[in-house]
Design a protein around this motif. Sequence first.
Motif, mmCIF file in Angstrom:
data_model
loop_
_atom_site.group_PDB
_atom_site.id
_atom_site.type_symbol
_atom_site.label_atom_id
_atom_site.label_comp_id
_atom_site.label_asym_id
_atom_site.label_seq_id
_atom_site.Cartn_x
_atom_site.Cartn_y
_atom_site.Cartn_z
ATOM 1 N N LEU A 1 0.227 5.132 1.857
ATOM 2 C CA LEU A 1 -0.459 3.552 2.034
ATOM 3 C C LEU A 1 -1.961 3.366 1.864
ATOM 4 O O LEU A 1 -2.033 2.403 1.306
ATOM 5 C CB LEU A 1 0.067 3.332 3.703
ATOM 6 C CG LEU A 1 -0.830 2.048 4.118
ATOM 7 C CD1 LEU A 1 -0.212 0.714 3.588
ATOM 8 C CD2 LEU A 1 -0.686 2.036 5.657
ATOM 9 N N THR B 1 -3.006 0.853 -1.065
ATOM 10 C CA THR B 1 -3.594 -0.266 -0.920
ATOM 11 C C THR B 1 -5.037 -0.080 -1.686
ATOM 12 O O THR B 1 -5.535 -1.008 -2.202
ATOM 13 C CB THR B 1 -4.221 -0.081 0.700
ATOM 14 O OG1 THR B 1 -2.958 -0.323 1.376
ATOM 15 C CG2 THR B 1 -5.097 -1.401 1.121
ATOM 16 N N THR C 1 0.186 -5.374 -3.323
ATOM 17 C CA THR C 1 0.557 -4.803 -2.218
ATOM 18 C C THR C 1 2.066 -5.004 -1.729
ATOM 19 O O THR C 1 2.432 -4.352 -0.837
ATOM 20 C CB THR C 1 -0.406 -5.768 -0.936
ATOM 21 O OG1 THR C 1 -0.449 -7.012 -1.351
ATOM 22 C CG2 THR C 1 -2.069 -5.439 -1.104
ATOM 23 N N VAL D 1 3.447 -1.776 -3.063
ATOM 24 C CA VAL D 1 3.216 -0.738 -2.175
ATOM 25 C C VAL D 1 4.251 -0.841 -1.172
ATOM 26 O O VAL D 1 4.852 0.311 -0.686
ATOM 27 C CB VAL D 1 2.023 -0.565 -1.821
ATOM 28 C CG1 VAL D 1 1.428 0.406 -0.647
ATOM 29 C CG2 VAL D 1 0.821 -0.377 -2.783
ATOM 30 N N THR D 2 4.314 -1.839 -0.409
ATOM 31 C CA THR D 2 5.155 -2.042 0.537
ATOM 32 C C THR D 2 6.652 -1.532 0.071
ATOM 33 O O THR D 2 7.531 -1.058 0.718
ATOM 34 C CB THR D 2 5.482 -3.553 1.084
ATOM 35 O OG1 THR D 2 4.262 -3.824 1.343
ATOM 36 C CG2 THR D 2 6.135 -3.497 2.374
ATOM 37 N N ALA E 1 1.687 -2.044 5.352
ATOM 38 C CA ALA E 1 1.717 -2.538 4.299
ATOM 39 C C ALA E 1 2.155 -4.001 4.067
ATOM 40 O O ALA E 1 1.427 -4.852 3.388
ATOM 41 C CB ALA E 1 2.391 -1.837 3.074
ATOM 42 N N HIS F 1 0.000 -7.346 2.944
ATOM 43 C CA HIS F 1 0.723 -8.279 1.790
ATOM 44 C C HIS F 1 0.652 -9.543 2.499
ATOM 45 O O HIS F 1 0.057 -10.756 1.729
ATOM 46 C CB HIS F 1 1.826 -7.866 1.577
ATOM 47 C CG HIS F 1 2.625 -8.801 0.650
ATOM 48 N ND1 HIS F 1 2.266 -9.412 -0.559
ATOM 49 C CD2 HIS F 1 3.693 -9.673 1.121
ATOM 50 C CE1 HIS F 1 3.035 -10.246 -0.955
ATOM 51 N NE2 HIS F 1 4.093 -10.590 0.063
#
Length: 204
Positions: free
Chosen positions: A11, A15, A56, A59-60, A94, A98
């Motif tokens: 995470l 980020t 983001t 990433v999630t 995350a 976002h």
Amino acid sequence: MTSDKIAYAFLGIGTVFSLIAAWVLYDSGLMSLIPPGATEPDAIGREFWLYLSAFTAWVTTLLLIPAFVAVWMRRRSVEAYAIWHAFWGAGLVAYLIHLAVSMFGFFGGDFAWMTNSSRVSAFWPGMVLAVWWTVDLWLARSRDDQGWVAVQRGVVHVMAFVLFVGGSAVKGELIMIRGIGLLLSVLSVPAALNWLMKRGRAQV
């Protein structure tokens, strides 16, 4: 390293990468600031926030892959439960990042704009997911995974799966996020089907 450390390290790295990539690429033209056929003049000058919002979200989605695979095995394995809990929790953080970037960065806190923007296809379902996801993690503190807790946990995961696959593999603007969404499907759907088959055999 424990599952928690791995998940939150990813995470953090993700980020930071999102911030750097958004800063480097915001004027590259990789993504359309205003979707074709749409009229959103207020978006001009918000390229950095658009890219940061997208990255983001990536990433999630990546964090959800191990969570969606492990969630179906969490009641049979302590390790699977730990993996699910760690990545489901990091995924929520995350996702909240976002949402914050999107709502207060790109849209500048303009509620009317964000709820009517052509860029947002599922505003209210996304808000419901954020609240429900938080509640599910709160319930997970007790490790109670029976009855209605287990049912709502399954439903919120299905909801998250539909929203994230829809937003990535189906509606993703770049091939990278479409690939991440496809990977999410390819890895998590077989895990869910395996759970269903084993559950069916156990009930025979």
